[in-house]
Design an enzyme around this catalytic site. Sequence first.
Site, PDB file in Angstrom:
ATOM      1  CE  LYS A 270      -2.305   0.299  -4.792  1.00  0.00           C
ATOM      2  NZ  LYS A 270      -2.915   1.365  -3.957  1.00  0.00           N
TER       3      LYS A 270
ATOM      4  CB  SER B 253      -0.143   2.339  -1.471  1.00  0.00           C
ATOM      5  OG  SER B 253      -1.512   2.302  -1.817  1.00  0.00           O
TER       6      SER B 253
ATOM      7  CB  SER C 186      -3.147   5.116  -1.769  1.00  0.00           C
ATOM      8  OG  SER C 186      -2.588   4.803  -0.522  1.00  0.00           O
TER       9      SER C 186
END
Length: 501
Positions: free
Chosen positions: A85, A165, A189
Amino acid sequence: MSLSELRAGLISGRWTSVDLVEAYLAKINQLKHYNAMIFVKDRELLLSEAATLDKERATLLSSQADNKASVDLVGKLHGIPIIVKDNICTLDMPTTAGALALKDAESGFDAEIVCKLRNAGAIILGKSNLTEMANFIDIHHTWGWSYMGGQTINGISGSAHANGSSSGSACVVALGICPCSIGTETHGSIICPSVQQGIVGIKPSRDLCPNTGIIPISTTFDTAGPMGRTIEDVAVVLETLSNSDEKFSDLNAYSIKGTRAGVALKCISEIGENDSAYVVYHFMKLVGELHTLGCTPIHEVVENKVLSGLARVNHKSISALEGALNEDYYYLNKCEFKDGLADILAKFHSVPSNVRDLASLIAFNKEHPDALNPLTKNQTILIESNNTNGTADIKYKPSLERVEFFSKTVIDYIFNDDIDFLLTTFIGADDPAIYSLAVMSGSPIITIPLGRFPDVPSYRTFHGFTNCPGVGYGLILIGKHGDDHKLLCYAKQIENMLHRC
């Protein structure tokens, strides 16, 4: 293919790491309209790295007379491409958290988990898209959208409902762009996008994996974790990421036989009367099959027993307690975000925008209105965070004590009452109240795909109800803090049962 299948092919010589990199790069290019990636590492650098690992593997395999001994020398992630990420710092690529303000920002170092991956021989293909700044800009910020990456598309439904997220980290696995990825979670997330994109994800116990070198929301509640297609795959990656010597990849270490699973169904019903019964039906169907594994489901354990047994918890329901703690919890996140962002940006080698703290990020966004989400154009959370005094704020310590005490008290009470793990599910984008308390207490949480919504479902999202055919829903397992290995073993046995059904 699974990690074990990829590794077997590398060891047998059926393919090389160069072949894998070429194949995954082709797929990234083919599926770029999903906006799953923000950065892809330079092709020639990747191929050079892969070739070096191929030579290293050949040397290891030829170093022992005993074939099994030589195979054991080759790590389980050696030569395997992985994506991280884009709030996780990498020495060889920018780290932007999806924000225009951090465009071309160079950390100059690898996050500790990236060091662990590289030391295991993994190849970092690139950085995945995310909800910008890990969804900590504005309360109405669109899940899966960042300035740097655009709107992530759900990898199994083709809709914009990728959740977040860690939206891109889920998408790359769902699309088969890589076998595993790394996400981060403060509250939902990793688990939420894994659920909606039909993959496996684990939010490990707090502090099991190091957070050093990750752009944070909360230094208390953040954790990194692996996302993959199977329990076996995420267990292998967790073994590499963790600070523990525990062999998480040994999924036969603990048997689910003889365990008691607390079924948090009433927490699900509290989400809202308009939520789909479709998910509850399939969830309860699975619960009904647990006896075939020798596991006993205990219904309504959370509501009927816990709160009445705790003298200092003056709330009538789990959701009431969660609601009371949420204000403290999000206030803590705002305080820690202000300090944490400044701390990590101060360490960056280069930030072309000169944004080095929250105040300068807010000012940059005001000067560049196109930097903000086009649907909201707001940065309310950033402003509210900046208005605190960070962790020096007078309310910070008592708020932290309340959240940690009450969430841990409830979760510990459950597991001290002969419950081995909890089972619940997500309906749409909402999570049951027990999930929030588990997050606050630092418990490990795993999701396994249960299915996808049919052609015309109606379920709750952050902005209301909408039709989202093909979006995934999943089973959620919650364990006691530190019981990550047990929870992985239980999840593997349930996963096997689901595959047989």
